[in-house]
Design a protein around this motif. Structure first.
Motif, mmCIF file in Angstrom:
data_model
loop_
_atom_site.group_PDB
_atom_site.id
_atom_site.type_symbol
_atom_site.label_atom_id
_atom_site.label_comp_id
_atom_site.label_asym_id
_atom_site.label_seq_id
_atom_site.Cartn_x
_atom_site.Cartn_y
_atom_site.Cartn_z
ATOM 1 N N THR A 1 0.830 -1.206 0.000
ATOM 2 C CA THR A 1 0.000 0.000 0.000
ATOM 3 C C THR A 1 0.865 1.256 0.000
ATOM 4 O O THR A 1 0.596 2.220 -0.734
ATOM 5 N N MET A 2 1.918 1.240 0.810
ATOM 6 C CA MET A 2 2.801 2.399 0.912
ATOM 7 C C MET A 2 3.531 2.668 -0.402
ATOM 8 O O MET A 2 3.646 3.814 -0.846
ATOM 9 N N VAL A 3 4.022 1.625 -1.040
ATOM 10 C CA VAL A 3 4.770 1.801 -2.283
ATOM 11 C C VAL A 3 3.850 2.284 -3.398
ATOM 12 O O VAL A 3 4.229 3.132 -4.216
ATOM 13 N N ALA A 4 2.622 1.761 -3.451
ATOM 14 C CA ALA A 4 1.662 2.211 -4.457
ATOM 15 C C ALA A 4 1.359 3.704 -4.294
ATOM 16 O O ALA A 4 1.248 4.441 -5.277
ATOM 17 N N HIS A 5 1.248 4.152 -3.045
ATOM 18 C CA HIS A 5 0.997 5.579 -2.819
ATOM 19 C C HIS A 5 2.250 6.402 -3.068
ATOM 20 O O HIS A 5 2.161 7.535 -3.589
ATOM 21 N N PHE A 6 3.402 5.865 -2.732
ATOM 22 C CA PHE A 6 4.650 6.582 -3.004
ATOM 23 C C PHE A 6 4.830 6.799 -4.504
ATOM 24 O O PHE A 6 5.316 7.851 -4.921
ATOM 25 N N ARG A 7 4.427 5.838 -5.327
ATOM 26 C CA ARG A 7 4.512 6.017 -6.786
ATOM 27 C C ARG A 7 3.675 7.229 -7.215
ATOM 28 O O ARG A 7 4.089 8.027 -8.055
ATOM 29 N N ASN A 8 2.487 7.349 -6.616
ATOM 30 C CA ASN A 8 1.627 8.491 -6.909
ATOM 31 C C ASN A 8 2.307 9.805 -6.525
ATOM 32 O O ASN A 8 2.353 10.757 -7.320
ATOM 33 N N ARG A 9 2.875 9.871 -5.326
ATOM 34 C CA ARG A 9 3.524 11.101 -4.852
ATOM 35 C C ARG A 9 4.824 11.373 -5.605
ATOM 36 O O ARG A 9 5.175 12.526 -5.857
ATOM 37 N N PHE A 10 5.541 10.320 -5.957
ATOM 38 C CA PHE A 10 6.800 10.449 -6.689
ATOM 39 C C PHE A 10 6.560 11.119 -8.036
ATOM 40 O O PHE A 10 7.321 11.997 -8.468
ATOM 41 N N ALA A 11 5.482 10.722 -8.723
ATOM 42 C CA ALA A 11 5.157 11.319 -10.019
ATOM 43 C C ALA A 11 4.776 12.787 -9.863
ATOM 44 O O ALA A 11 5.137 13.626 -10.695
ATOM 45 N N LEU A 12 4.046 13.111 -8.811
ATOM 46 C CA LEU A 12 3.635 14.501 -8.575
ATOM 47 C C LEU A 12 4.808 15.391 -8.188
ATOM 48 O O LEU A 12 4.732 16.615 -8.324
ATOM 49 N N ASN A 13 5.878 14.800 -7.678
ATOM 50 C CA ASN A 13 7.048 15.563 -7.218
ATOM 51 C C ASN A 13 8.304 15.165 -7.986
ATOM 52 O O ASN A 13 9.391 15.120 -7.425
ATOM 53 N N MET A 14 8.137 14.883 -9.273
ATOM 54 C CA MET A 14 9.259 14.346 -10.039
ATOM 55 C C MET A 14 10.419 15.323 -10.222
ATOM 56 O O MET A 14 11.520 14.917 -10.568
ATOM 57 N N ASN A 15 10.182 16.598 -9.957
ATOM 58 C CA ASN A 15 11.276 17.571 -10.059
ATOM 59 C C ASN A 15 11.940 17.828 -8.704
ATOM 60 O O ASN A 15 12.800 18.699 -8.596
ATOM 61 N N ASP A 16 11.538 17.080 -7.704
ATOM 62 C CA ASP A 16 12.075 17.245 -6.352
ATOM 63 C C ASP A 16 13.218 16.250 -6.137
ATOM 64 O O ASP A 16 13.006 15.038 -6.117
ATOM 65 N N SER A 17 14.417 16.747 -5.954
ATOM 66 C CA SER A 17 15.593 15.885 -5.843
ATOM 67 C C SER A 17 15.544 14.994 -4.600
ATOM 68 O O SER A 17 16.131 13.903 -4.588
#
Length: 275
Positions: free
Chosen positions: A179-195
């Motif tokens: 569940t955590m990794v699936a949500h992290f994928r969502n947040r990772f895409a939204l913050n793809m310019n965040d190092s």
């Protein structure tokens, strides 16, 4: 995340969704006994979506091409994407629509008071990078004291995979981690310019085989909630339903709250622990 990495993410996601969908599920009447591929072929996705095969192939190869919203919605229908998967696809394909990140600030005193008033409900505050900033007393008892944790050990995703004392407490770790990794994928895409997101991803992907396995499933979820079972030597099994609340749309903070499952005896066990 730079454009090349973003296109690679988009290509991998499309390929995984294509291969998971059978011809029959897509409405195709084809002989499957002679097929070497379990999912759809590229030409079948292109045909069902009303786009050219070379164009779709270029998209799945991660090439730099413009993607219209109409084409993306056609792919959503063809690949039978869920609402979360649709949002993930749109974010990866149209990075110009991403919100600008807001700098993190210290947790306001009013939010700290809310944490303290949660009583027997474990709760903690995280920033947009998933770092734990503040927690109430019972949360520290359940999840471990992070007050002296260095660097990444304050990050709740890192703690789930790399801090053994925290990991071993969670009885249904597989479900919680997926569940955590699936949500992290969502947040990772939204913050793809965040190092800082990229750094966290790189380190976890490099160090944790379990994280790599879950990440490569390409599952995505826009919410972070579920059931978590924790085992403590002094209290036995404690069963919770957890939810994660964004404080406001513009806030850099979220609150994660663990609600004792009804009729599980967990609330009474927590009261005993606090005493």
């Amino acid at each position: 995340m730079n454009d090349e990495r973003r296109r690679k993410q988009l290509a991998d996601f499309l390929r995984s969704r294509r291969l998971r969908l059978s011809p029959r599920e897509a409405g195709l009447q084809v002989e499957t006994s002679r097929r070497r591929l379990t999912g759809l072929r590229r030409e079948e996705v292109a045909s069902l979506s009303g786009i050219s095969l070379p164009w779709y192939t270029a998209l799945e190869q991660g090439r730099d091409i413009h993607v219209s919203e109409q084409v993306l919605e056609s792919l959503v229908r063809t690949l039978r994407l869920s609402s979360d998967e649709r949002n993930h696809l749109l974010v990866l394909a149209n990075p110009s629509s991403l919100p600008q990140p807001k700098a993190d600030d210290s947790v306001p005193a009013s939010l700290l008071r809310i944490l303290d008033r949660m009583g027997t409900y474990p709760a903690y505050m995280i920033d947009r990078h998933w770092n734990v900033l503040a927690w109430n007393r019972i949360s520290g008892t359940l999840c471990g004291d992070v007050s002296r944790a260095p660097g990444l050990e304050r990050n709740m995703l890192w703690r789930l995979f790399e801090v053994e004392a925290n990991k071993s407490r969670i009885v249904n770790w597989d479900n919680v981690a997926s569940t955590m990794v699936a949500h992290f994928r969502n947040r990772f895409a939204l913050n793809m310019n965040d190092s800082r997101y990229q750094e966290l991803f790189d380190k976890l992907y490099d160090r944790s085989e379990e994280f790599r396995t879950l990440w490569d499933r390409q599952e995505v979820s826009g919410v972070l909630e579920g059931e978590q079972i924790i085992r403590l030597p002094e209290a036995g099994l404690l069963t919770f339903r957890y939810h994660t609340f964004t404080i406001s749309e513009s806030s850099a903070f979220a609150m994660r709250v663990f609600t004792p499952l009804e009729n599980s005896g967990t609330e009474e066990q927590l009261e005993a622990l606090l005493r």
